[in-house]
Design a protein around this motif. Structure first.
Motif, short mmCIF file in Angstrom:
data_model
loop_
_atom_site.label_atom_id
_atom_site.label_comp_id
_atom_site.label_asym_id
_atom_site.label_seq_id
_atom_site.Cartn_x
_atom_site.Cartn_y
_atom_site.Cartn_z
N ARG B 149 0.86 -1.20 0.00
CA ARG B 149 0.00 0.00 0.00
C ARG B 149 0.90 1.25 0.00
N ASN B 150 1.69 1.39 -1.02
CA ASN B 150 2.65 2.49 -1.04
C ASN B 150 1.98 3.84 -1.20
N SER B 151 2.53 4.80 -0.43
CA SER B 151 2.15 6.19 -0.61
C SER B 151 3.42 6.94 -0.97
N TYR B 152 3.26 8.04 -1.70
CA TYR B 152 4.44 8.85 -2.06
C TYR B 152 4.58 10.02 -1.10
N ILE B 153 5.83 10.30 -0.76
CA ILE B 153 6.11 11.38 0.17
C ILE B 153 7.08 12.33 -0.51
N SER B 154 6.71 13.59 -0.57
CA SER B 154 7.58 14.60 -1.18
C SER B 154 8.15 15.45 -0.04
N VAL B 155 9.45 15.52 0.02
CA VAL B 155 10.08 16.25 1.14
C VAL B 155 10.92 17.38 0.59
N GLU B 156 10.70 18.56 1.18
CA GLU B 156 11.56 19.71 0.89
C GLU B 156 12.09 20.22 2.21
N THR B 157 13.27 20.79 2.15
CA THR B 157 13.89 21.28 3.39
C THR B 157 14.52 22.63 3.14
#
Lengths: 183, 402
Positions: B149-157
């Motif tokens: 059940r993959n979800s995508y995670i977008s990370v910015e810092t």
């Protein structure tokens, strides 16, 4: 290791500088010249500077010729300073400078039948006298402490008298006179 | 897109590139670990994944896993396989296997974890290895795995190019997008400039859509303090202990470093050597407590005593060896100073070896010459003595150390 460092230890192998003053202590007359001389071994080249001290006065000539014009006692010594600033000096030489006694006259005082003479020392030294009296071919001597002398028995013939005045430095002055007996 | 299809596409694209395989991290018996490694290797070969075994030091310039993954990608690897075995009670092991697929621009991960029997014959009977590998490679998957059940995670810092961690594991450099199969995820990011660390973390819930996370990094003083019972144990790196092993610290041991997991070995006389995994959080100071287990086997007690004595002997020898440097240095210095004195004495003697008035200044120089010779003799003598002592210490130390 010990043998190595031994060769680095100074053990007095070299003769030191030596000084010998060649001028003797002396007594001289006023006006005389004295030449002060010194012998330096092995060479004056090892001296950074050198000088004489004559009664607190420095003189830097060698030899030192001094004509003494005033009486007194003069002490002289020679000094050298080497390149380590060590000073070496000679023994002190003492030069005594004096005048001779002065005798002006000698006379016979007939009232007392006594010879009197006039002698003195410029330096104030006490004088001693020796007297030679000659009468009729006969000599008589005396060493009076004073400046008069009375012959005993009194003279009956022509006479001759000679007085020698001496100071403690044995510098002497003579005075003499001759004459007839007192009337 | 069904996840099995995703695996198939990814796997097909990476078939020509090798799958790099790191040694399994393990705190169970080394024989069990080797059996697992060999079996996994064999099955990966049979699956035509071209596994290539590498050591932890293969990418020597890398200090953390994200660097290793980047380096592996740069080397043309199709994937990076890693796994971990953790003892779970007396009879079972928690096992976690993971593959970072490196063929594309992103790094999708497949991960599977399960509890398996400790006894190897039971493992073989159960066929669990094959099932797990099927789960992680996408081939012949018969078991349920966490990547379904993959979800995508977008990370910015801020700043960018920070290392992004998912549930404690580095995954990419910001800004980046990656997937996860859990319901929640702990996202952390850190950026370090040599001496200082900036970090931030956040827990997020995962739905079906892409989760966007922005992390403003702040100065972090995170560390994990390792404590043991009993205390005063020594801390070593993960290498097998030998008499030449050097401790990196002593309990209580404060571990500072980049966030993530690292392993150290704990040693205490009378207790089993313990390899522990220390987790360093991105932001928080933590304390990790380890209960050491005493050795009861007389043979092992004897062997450990022997080891401790050998180590003490070697340390003493190394101490002597190191300590010999002091007398050697002092000896050389004194000999040099002694030579200076001799030189001075020689100069003075040459100066004195000529006619002088031999007054007080001359005598002072003679005394100076004698004193220089005496000083030179003394310093040289003591110096040679110290050099001799140093050689003696070094000889004894060397013989005790090796």
């Amino acid at each position: 290791m010990a043998s190595c460092s031994d060769s680095l230890t100074y053990n007095r192998g070299t003769e030191p500088i030596s000084l010998k003053i060649l001028t003797q202590s002396d007594t001289i007359l006023v006006g005389n010249l004295v030449e002060f001389k010194v012998e330096i071994k092995p060479s004056i080249a090892y001296a950074k500077r050198w000088y004489w001290i004559l009664n607190s006065t420095k003189h830097d000539t060698r030899p030192l010729d001094i004509t003494f014009t005033e009486s007194g006692v003069y002490n002289a010594a020679f000094y050298i300073v080497d390149y380590l600033d060590d000073t070496l000096s000679t023994d002190t030489v003492t030069i005594t400078v004096a005048n001779t006694p002065v005798c002006n006259s000698i006379e016979l005082e007939c009232a007392t039948k006594t010879f009197k003479w006039d002698c003195y020392d410029k330096d104030g030294e006490k004088l001693t006298y020796s007297l030679l009296y000659t009468e009729d071919g006969k000599n008589r001597t005396a060493t009076p402490d004073t400046n008069f002398w009375k012959p005993t028995p009194s003279m009956t013939n022509n006479w001759r008298v000679k007085v020698t005045a001496a100071n403690r430095f044995k510098f002497q002055t003579e005075i003499s006179e001759e004459g007839e007996p007192c009337p | 897109m069904p996840i099995a299809l995703l695996f198939l596409i990814t796997f097909t694209g990476a078939s020509a590139a090798p799958l790099l395989m790191l040694p399994l991290e393990s705190d169970v018996d080394s024989n069990i670990s080797i059996l697992w490694e060999n079996s996994v290797m064999q099955l990966l070969k049979e699956a035509a994944l071209e596994p290539k075994k590498i050591e932890h030091g293969h990418f020597a310039n890398c200090e953390n896993i994200e660097c290793v993954i980047s380096a592996a990608r740069a080397s043309g690897a199709g994937g990076m396989f890693r796994g971990r075995l953790r003892a779970n009670g007396k009879d079972s092991i928690n096992i976690r296997l993971r593959i970072d697929w490196l063929a594309g621009n992103s790094s999708p991960q497949t991960e599977i974890q399960s509890t398996v029997p400790l006894a190897w014959d039971e493992v073989l009977k159960s066929g669990i290895i094959l099932k797990m590998l099927s789960g992680i490679t996408g081939k012949n998957s018969d078991i349920e795995y966490t990547g379904s059940r993959n979800s995508y995670i977008s990370v910015e810092t801020n700043p960018e190019h920070a290392v992004v961690m998912l549930n404690g594991n580095a995954v990419c450099h910001s800004p980046c997008v990656f997937s996860d199969s859990g319901a929640t995820a702990q996202i952390a990011a850190y950026w370090h400039s040599g001496d200082h660390l900036w970090a931030e973390k956040r827990a997020i819930k995962l739905g079906g859509d892409t989760a966007r996370v922005f992390l403003e990094l702040k100065r972090s003083y995170a560390r994990t303090e390792v404590r043991t019972n009993p205390d005063k144990a020594l801390v070593f790196n993960t290498d097998i202990l030998s008499v030449s092993s050097k401790p990196i610290g002593k309990i209580p041991y404060k571990m500072q470093g980049l966030p993530g997991e690292t392993q150290v070995r704990i040693f205490h006389k009378g207790y089993n050597d313990t390899l522990i995994t220390v987790k360093i959080d991105a932001l928080e100071k933590q304390i990790q407590f380890v209960e050491l287990t005493p050795i009861t086997d007389p043979q092992r007690i004897y062997e450990q005593d022997l080891f401790v004595k050998s180590r003490a002997k070697r340390n003493f020898g190394l101490g002597l060896l190191g300590g010999s440097a002091g007398p050697l240095t002092m000896g050389i210095i004194l000999c040099v100073l002694g030579q200076d004195d001799y030189k001075k004495a020689r100069t003075l003697k040459n100066e004195l070896d000529q006619p002088w008035a031999q007054g007080p200044n001359f005598k002072a120089k003679v005394n100076e010459n004698h004193k220089a010779v005496e000083d030179g003799d003394f310093k040289t003598g003591v110096g040679i003595g110290l050099i001799g002592l140093s050689v003696l210490l070094a000889g004894v130390g060397f013989s005790m150390s090796f």
